[in-house]
Design an enzyme around this catalytic site. Structure first.
Site, PDB file in Angstrom:
ATOM      1  N   ASP A  11      52.232  66.533  30.744  1.00  0.00           N
ATOM      2  CA  ASP A  11      52.952  66.663  32.127  1.00  0.00           C
ATOM      3  C   ASP A  11      52.144  65.798  32.956  1.00  0.00           C
ATOM      4  OD1 ASP A  11      54.131  68.100  34.297  1.00  0.00           O
ATOM      5  OD2 ASP A  11      52.046  68.897  34.882  1.00  0.00           O
ATOM      6  N   LEU A  12      52.783  65.459  33.986  1.00  0.00           N
ATOM      7  CA  LEU A  12      52.149  64.292  35.013  1.00  0.00           C
ATOM      8  C   LEU A  12      51.347  64.950  36.111  1.00  0.00           C
ATOM      9  CD1 LEU A  12      51.728  61.484  35.696  1.00  0.00           C
ATOM     10  CD2 LEU A  12      54.031  61.473  37.029  1.00  0.00           C
ATOM     11  N   ASP A  13      52.136  65.551  37.020  1.00  0.00           N
ATOM     12  CA  ASP A  13      51.417  66.437  38.384  1.00  0.00           C
ATOM     13  C   ASP A  13      50.541  67.428  38.114  1.00  0.00           C
ATOM     14  OD1 ASP A  13      53.200  64.599  40.198  1.00  0.00           O
ATOM     15  OD2 ASP A  13      54.773  65.948  39.692  1.00  0.00           O
ATOM     16  N   THR A  19      48.349  65.086  42.069  1.00  0.00           N
ATOM     17  CA  THR A  19      49.491  65.027  43.041  1.00  0.00           C
ATOM     18  C   THR A  19      50.086  66.567  43.505  1.00  0.00           C
ATOM     19  OG1 THR A  19      50.868  64.509  41.159  1.00  0.00           O
ATOM     20  CG2 THR A  19      50.748  62.822  42.712  1.00  0.00           C
ATOM     21  N   LYS A  47      55.009  74.914  41.112  1.00  0.00           N
ATOM     22  CA  LYS A  47      54.473  73.981  40.253  1.00  0.00           C
ATOM     23  C   LYS A  47      55.179  73.883  38.862  1.00  0.00           C
ATOM     24  CE  LYS A  47      49.494  73.884  41.366  1.00  0.00           C
ATOM     25  NZ  LYS A  47      48.223  74.413  40.990  1.00  0.00           N
ATOM     26  N   SER A 116      57.530  65.411  32.231  1.00  0.00           N
ATOM     27  CA  SER A 116      57.474  65.759  33.719  1.00  0.00           C
ATOM     28  C   SER A 116      58.882  66.207  34.314  1.00  0.00           C
ATOM     29  CB  SER A 116      56.766  64.557  34.486  1.00  0.00           C
ATOM     30  OG  SER A 116      57.018  64.764  35.686  1.00  0.00           O
ATOM     31  N   ALA A 117      59.061  66.970  35.285  1.00  0.00           N
ATOM     32  CA  ALA A 117      60.099  67.526  35.896  1.00  0.00           C
ATOM     33  C   ALA A 117      60.350  66.475  37.135  1.00  0.00           C
ATOM     34  CB  ALA A 117      59.734  68.635  36.494  1.00  0.00           C
ATOM     35  N   LYS A 147      61.711  73.097  33.928  1.00  0.00           N
ATOM     36  CA  LYS A 147      60.987  74.082  33.276  1.00  0.00           C
ATOM     37  C   LYS A 147      60.985  75.582  34.109  1.00  0.00           C
ATOM     38  CE  LYS A 147      57.635  70.252  32.547  1.00  0.00           C
ATOM     39  NZ  LYS A 147      56.502  69.573  32.992  1.00  0.00           N
ATOM     40  N   GLU A 171      49.397  70.747  30.035  1.00  0.00           N
ATOM     41  CA  GLU A 171      50.257  71.479  31.148  1.00  0.00           C
ATOM     42  C   GLU A 171      49.502  72.411  32.210  1.00  0.00           C
ATOM     43  OE1 GLU A 171      52.824  72.276  33.254  1.00  0.00           O
ATOM     44  OE2 GLU A 171      54.529  71.049  32.153  1.00  0.00           O
ATOM     45  N   ASP A 172      49.755  72.211  33.562  1.00  0.00           N
ATOM     46  CA  ASP A 172      48.796  72.857  34.428  1.00  0.00           C
ATOM     47  C   ASP A 172      49.752  73.867  35.154  1.00  0.00           C
ATOM     48  OD1 ASP A 172      50.653  71.073  35.854  1.00  0.00           O
ATOM     49  OD2 ASP A 172      49.077  71.628  37.772  1.00  0.00           O
TER      50      ASP A 172
HETATM   51  C1  BG6 Z   1      56.648  68.577  39.180  1.00  0.00           C
HETATM   52  C2  BG6 Z   1      55.895  69.328  40.091  1.00  0.00           C
HETATM   53  O1  BG6 Z   1      55.861  67.871  37.939  1.00  0.00           O
HETATM   54  O2  BG6 Z   1      57.848  67.959  39.592  1.00  0.00           O
HETATM   55  C3  BG6 Z   1      56.608  70.051  41.098  1.00  0.00           C
HETATM   56  O3  BG6 Z   1      54.876  70.109  39.472  1.00  0.00           O
HETATM   57  C4  BG6 Z   1      57.771  69.163  41.432  1.00  0.00           C
HETATM   58  O4  BG6 Z   1      55.753  70.588  41.865  1.00  0.00           O
HETATM   59  C5  BG6 Z   1      58.435  68.583  40.502  1.00  0.00           C
HETATM   60  O5  BG6 Z   1      58.594  69.960  42.389  1.00  0.00           O
HETATM   61  C6  BG6 Z   1      59.759  67.662  40.903  1.00  0.00           C
HETATM   62  O6  BG6 Z   1      58.947  66.675  41.438  1.00  0.00           O
HETATM   63  P1  BG6 Z   1      59.910  65.447  42.500  1.00  0.00           P
HETATM   64  O7  BG6 Z   1      58.798  64.284  42.322  1.00  0.00           O
HETATM   65  O8  BG6 Z   1      61.109  65.116  41.687  1.00  0.00           O
HETATM   66  O9  BG6 Z   1      60.045  66.262  43.604  1.00  0.00           O
HETATM   67 MG    MG Z   2      52.179  69.828  36.650  1.00  0.00          MG
END
Ligand code: BG6
Ligand code: MG
Length: 218
Positions: A11-13, A19, A47, A116-117, A147, A171-172
């Protein structure tokens, strides 16, 4: 000693880069504008969840509804504040142990994928100059189902040609850990056991990674 996993999906964020705090700040600002009470605890539910799904949760916290056009406008507003913050990201905001682990996996010949989402993932990877570590990058521009749906992780595994059972996920987010389990993968939760009860292992950060998790025959 051999590799226990053929691929690792990150996962990224909140796992690779710090972030998650910027997502929180941008949602908090929108919540204040809309007069919706929004706490750090509420933020846990957002999240890992896509932008639109996060907005739905935020609106429901305030008992509010909005038409599709208005929702689009609100999501864009939040994203503009978020992008303003991530455009100032520096490599200092890489989370502890992240780049070291990426380097180690690469050395070990393990496939590395992003799951990542976020629709801002490409921008973040570029800013941090870590894009080249990834054999596949699956992000919010590639998947339709947020997710905890397993789609993002299944697609990541497929993209690197590895069976889900041979993948390890970092994953967090509770929704992300659930998605990985539903994909049939093993998961290291970054955070607390209380918050991520479905994870197979829990670490405070990637810096604490143990050989037992990554290698066989120790
Ligand atoms: C996820 C974050 O990685 O990405 C979420 O944990 C976020 O908080 C989601 O809503 C979507 O991100 P973005 O950058 O497309 O708004
Ligand atoms: Mg995350």
């Amino acid at each position: 000693m051999g590799n226990r996993w053929k691929a690792v999906v990150f996962d990224l964020d909140g796992v690779i880069v710090d972030t998650a705090k910027y997502h929180y700040l941008a949602w908090k600002r929108l919540a204040e504008e809309l007069d919706i009470p929004f706490t750090v605890a509420d933020n846990e539910r957002l999240k890992g969840v896509s932008r639109m799904a996060s907005l739905e949760i935020l609106l429901s916290l305030g008992g509010k509804r909005a038409q599709a056009e208005e929702k689009k406008r609100l999501a864009e507003r939040k994203n503009a504040w978020y992008v303003e913050m991530i455009d100032k990201l520096t490599r200092e905001e890489l989370l502890p142990g992240a780049e070291r682990l990426l380097r180690q996996l690469r050395r070990d010949g393990v496939k590395i994928a992003l799951g990542s989402a976020s629709k801002n993932a490409a921008r973040i990877l570029e800013r941090l100059e870590i894009g080249e570590y990834f054999d596949a990058r699956i992000d919010g521009t590639r998947v339709g189902k947020a997710k905890p749906d397993p789609e993002v992780f299944l697609l990541a595994a497929k993209s690197v040609g590895v069976d889900p059972v041979d993948c390890l996920v970092f994953e967090d987010a509770p929704a992300g850990v659930e998605a990985a389990k539903r994909a049939g993968m093993h998961v290291v939760g970054i955070g607390s056991e209380e918050n991520l009860p479905l994870a197979d292992w829990i670490l405070e950060s990637l810096d604490e990674i143990q050989d037992e998790i990554l290698y066989d025959g120790l």
